[in-house]
Design a protein around this motif. Structure first.
Motif, PDB file in Angstrom:
ATOM      1  N   LEU A  55       0.806  -1.215   0.000  1.00 26.51           N
ATOM      2  CA  LEU A  55       0.000   0.000   0.000  1.00 26.51           C
ATOM      3  C   LEU A  55       0.842   1.270   0.000  1.00 26.51           C
ATOM      4  O   LEU A  55       0.417   2.297  -0.516  1.00 26.51           O
ATOM      5  N   ARG A  56       2.043   1.183   0.540  1.00 27.98           N
ATOM      6  CA  ARG A  56       2.856   2.393   0.676  1.00 27.98           C
ATOM      7  C   ARG A  56       3.790   2.617  -0.511  1.00 27.98           C
ATOM      8  O   ARG A  56       4.072   3.756  -0.868  1.00 27.98           O
ATOM      9  N   SER A  57       4.292   1.529  -1.093  1.00 30.57           N
ATOM     10  CA  SER A  57       5.256   1.674  -2.198  1.00 30.57           C
ATOM     11  C   SER A  57       4.608   1.478  -3.556  1.00 30.57           C
ATOM     12  O   SER A  57       5.266   1.673  -4.584  1.00 30.57           O
ATOM     13  N   TYR A  58       3.323   1.063  -3.578  1.00 31.19           N
ATOM     14  CA  TYR A  58       2.598   0.812  -4.823  1.00 31.19           C
ATOM     15  C   TYR A  58       3.318  -0.214  -5.694  1.00 31.19           C
ATOM     16  O   TYR A  58       3.281  -0.168  -6.928  1.00 31.19           O
ATOM     17  N   ALA A  59       3.991  -1.149  -5.051  1.00 26.75           N
ATOM     18  CA  ALA A  59       4.682  -2.228  -5.750  1.00 26.75           C
ATOM     19  C   ALA A  59       4.390  -3.529  -5.022  1.00 26.75           C
ATOM     20  O   ALA A  59       4.138  -3.545  -3.822  1.00 26.75           O
ATOM     21  N   ILE A  60       4.398  -4.624  -5.767  1.00 26.61           N
ATOM     22  CA  ILE A  60       4.135  -5.933  -5.174  1.00 26.61           C
ATOM     23  C   ILE A  60       5.445  -6.513  -4.665  1.00 26.61           C
ATOM     24  O   ILE A  60       6.351  -6.770  -5.457  1.00 26.61           O
ATOM     25  N   PRO A  61       5.595  -6.692  -3.359  1.00 27.92           N
ATOM     26  CA  PRO A  61       6.841  -7.258  -2.833  1.00 27.92           C
ATOM     27  C   PRO A  61       7.060  -8.674  -3.360  1.00 27.92           C
ATOM     28  O   PRO A  61       6.120  -9.382  -3.727  1.00 27.92           O
ATOM     29  N   GLY A  62       8.306  -9.082  -3.397  1.00 31.38           N
ATOM     30  CA  GLY A  62       8.628 -10.428  -3.847  1.00 31.38           C
ATOM     31  C   GLY A  62       8.291 -11.462  -2.787  1.00 31.38           C
ATOM     32  O   GLY A  62       7.764 -11.158  -1.720  1.00 31.38           O
ATOM     33  N   GLY A  63       8.596 -12.728  -3.095  1.00 26.73           N
ATOM     34  CA  GLY A  63       8.333 -13.804  -2.150  1.00 26.73           C
ATOM     35  C   GLY A  63       7.126 -14.621  -2.554  1.00 26.73           C
ATOM     36  O   GLY A  63       6.519 -14.421  -3.617  1.00 26.73           O
ATOM     37  N   ASN A  64       6.761 -15.528  -1.681  1.00 23.82           N
ATOM     38  CA  ASN A  64       5.680 -16.459  -2.018  1.00 23.82           C
ATOM     39  C   ASN A  64       4.294 -15.905  -1.740  1.00 23.82           C
ATOM     40  O   ASN A  64       3.310 -16.630  -1.863  1.00 23.82           O
ATOM     41  N   LEU A  65       4.187 -14.629  -1.356  1.00 24.89           N
ATOM     42  CA  LEU A  65       2.876 -13.999  -1.214  1.00 24.89           C
ATOM     43  C   LEU A  65       2.505 -13.170  -2.435  1.00 24.89           C
ATOM     44  O   LEU A  65       1.339 -12.828  -2.622  1.00 24.89           O
ATOM     45  N   SER A  66       3.482 -12.860  -3.270  1.00 27.14           N
ATOM     46  CA  SER A  66       3.245 -11.912  -4.360  1.00 27.14           C
ATOM     47  C   SER A  66       2.226 -12.418  -5.368  1.00 27.14           C
ATOM     48  O   SER A  66       1.438 -11.644  -5.913  1.00 27.14           O
ATOM     49  N   TYR A  67       2.211 -13.721  -5.652  1.00 27.43           N
ATOM     50  CA  TYR A  67       1.287 -14.245  -6.658  1.00 27.43           C
ATOM     51  C   TYR A  67      -0.105 -14.501  -6.080  1.00 27.43           C
ATOM     52  O   TYR A  67      -1.053 -14.745  -6.831  1.00 27.43           O
TER      53      TYR A  67
END
Length: 480
Positions: A55-67
């Motif tokens: 919500l703060r960076s408007y980017a999808i963080p990596g890792g196994n939650l991103s998909y």
């Protein structure tokens, strides 16, 4: 056991059915709000920072939650309206749980008739696992919900004669499988389940090109995005394997009998939160399955296939790497995917029994519902009380002048999740692990707050918490 095929003439869903379904969903919602637990699981320290970064960076963080956008997209929307916090994190899981009650009623109504639908949904309303985990952060509810949508629509497509309705159901079934995959990659288990159902009804495949076409478009788009971002069309699968340590050296992590027996134990035994998480449903299912032949009880075979594939997927998620047999995460929460097929299977046997022995079926159903309600309240009370204690401590700290506080790891994470940004300015010291070390640590302290006792994480376990007897005598004042 005997098996019957799915009904080829869809049972009509009347206004009375909509009313029954709505009443059951309302009862399920009321029970879950009464048993509300909230933030407190160990994994919450992973989920909340992910959402905050999103919500703060408007980017999808990596890792196994991103998909897993089937989880984070509704959670992010809730956070935009309600603010980052406990309610926004829990609300989508609760919504999936309540929607699941309606889906199970519709599923049961389609296969078993109105009585079977009511029984299946009622079993889910008071199911201890569903009641307890639905008010915590648990993305597995999204997987269960979309799995049920996919299989329900698939069976409806096979049952309809109208070409337009068949096309619509084929498309919904494929979309449900896609969303289940993007809730968790274990949604791929739907493919063998769907394949067997389709082969068994290969005379009813008119319009299946809509199903196959939707699968090709959605999964193809997912693979293309994955390839651009990760260099592999199997990015979600690789992300899960990496997070579970299955891409690194597996030495010292060989599979044990305890690993293989975890999910059967969750089904049949009482774990450490003092309740049967699946009530006595598995026990009753085994009993009725054994009685199926002498009593000539027949149930839809698709339900057994659904339940069996998921059980095997959980238990035998084992891989051979560098000469070792290893498994990934063994997490009690992951077994929620068994809840819907379990309730439907048990309802199918109870419906078949009701056709032959109405009084016995009714008595057994009432006994199962009553005992399940007791187990649900017992299980939810453990997390509800534990998390409320932690919430009270964090609220106290957020309401006083910032200073120094000594917390164990579990509560430190929880307070920073619940009371952020109100804990800005605090100096947080982590309490050491053993009582002797903690006594020495506090003997050197000049001033500050320290939180002792209380429950921390009763589901997965947590480090031993500090006891009041370990505090320096004569130097403390009880403030909460």
């Amino acid at each position: 056991a005997g098996y019957v095929d799915i009904a080829m003439t869809p049972r009509r869903f009347t206004a009375a059915d909509w009313g029954i379904m709505g009443g059951l969903m309302a009862a399920g919602l009321a029970l879950r709000l009464w048993c509300w637990s909230g933030i407190g699981l160990a994994d919450d320290g992973i989920f909340m920072p992910f959402l905050s970064m999103l919500l703060r960076s408007y980017a999808i963080p990596g890792g196994n939650l991103s998909y897993r956008f089937a989880w984070w997209l509704p959670t992010g929307i809730a956070a935009r309206f309600l603010g980052e916090g406990e309610l926004a994190m829990v609300l989508p899981c609760l919504a999936y749980a309540v929607l699941g009650i309606g889906l199970v009623y519709a599923f049961g109504h389609m296969l078993l008739g109105r009585w079977g639908g009511v029984v299946a949904a009622s079993l889910l309303v008071v199911h201890p696992f569903d009641v307890t985990f639905s008010t915590m952060v648990s993305g597995d509810f999204a997987l269960s919900c979309y799995s049920a949508i996919a299989l329900f629509a698939l069976l409806r497509a096979l049952a309809h004669d109208d070409p337009f309705l068949r096309r619509r159901c084929w498309t919904i079934a494929a979309a449900g499988m896609f969303l289940a995959y993007h809730a968790k990659v274990s949604g791929l288990q739907l493919f063998p389940i769907a394949a067997v159902i389709l082969v068994s009804r290969r005379d009813r495949l008119d319009g299946i090109q809509w199903f196959l076409g939707t699968l090709a478009v959605t999964f193809g788009a997912s693979a293309a995005v994955s390839y651009v971002l990760t260099g592999s069309v199997f990015g979600p699968i690789r992300a899960e394997m990496y997070a579970q340590g299955l891409l690194q050296s597996p030495a010292g992590r060989q599979v044990t009998s305890m690993d293989l027996l975890l999910y059967p134990r969750v089904l049949f035994q009482r774990p450490h939160i003092y309740a049967f998480l699946n009530a006595f449903y598995p026990h009753a299912l085994v009993l009725l399955a054994l009685l199926a032949w002498p009593l000539r009880l027949r149930v839809p075979g698709a339900l057994w296939w659904w339940f069996g594939v998921v059980v095997c997927g959980l238990v035998f998620n084992v891989q051979h790497i560098d000469g070792y047999w290893v498994c990934g995460f063994r997490n009690v929460r992951h077994s929620h995917v068994l809840v819907y097929p379990l309730c439907l299977l048990l309802a199918a046997y109870l419906t078949a029994l009701h056709a032959r022995m109405p009084r016995a079926a009714t008595v057994l159903t009432v006994a199962l519902l009553a005992s399940s309600f007791v187990e649900a309240r017992s299980a939810s009370t453990v997390t509800q009380t534990s998390f409320a204690d932690g919430r009270a401590a964090c609220a106290f700290l957020a309401g006083v002048k910032p200073g120094v506080v000594y917390l164990d790891d579990a509560l430190s994470v929880r307070c920073q999740l619940l009371a952020r940004p109100k804990l800005t300015g605090w100096t947080i010291h982590t309490l050491r692990y053993t009582p002797e070390q903690r006594r020495l640590q506090l003997a050197e302290a000049e001033t500050g707050y320290v939180v002792t006792g209380g429950g921390r994480e009763p589901v997965y376990g947590s480090p031993p918490v500090m006891l009041a007897s370990e505090l320096p005598p004569g130097r403390v004042e009880l403030v909460l």
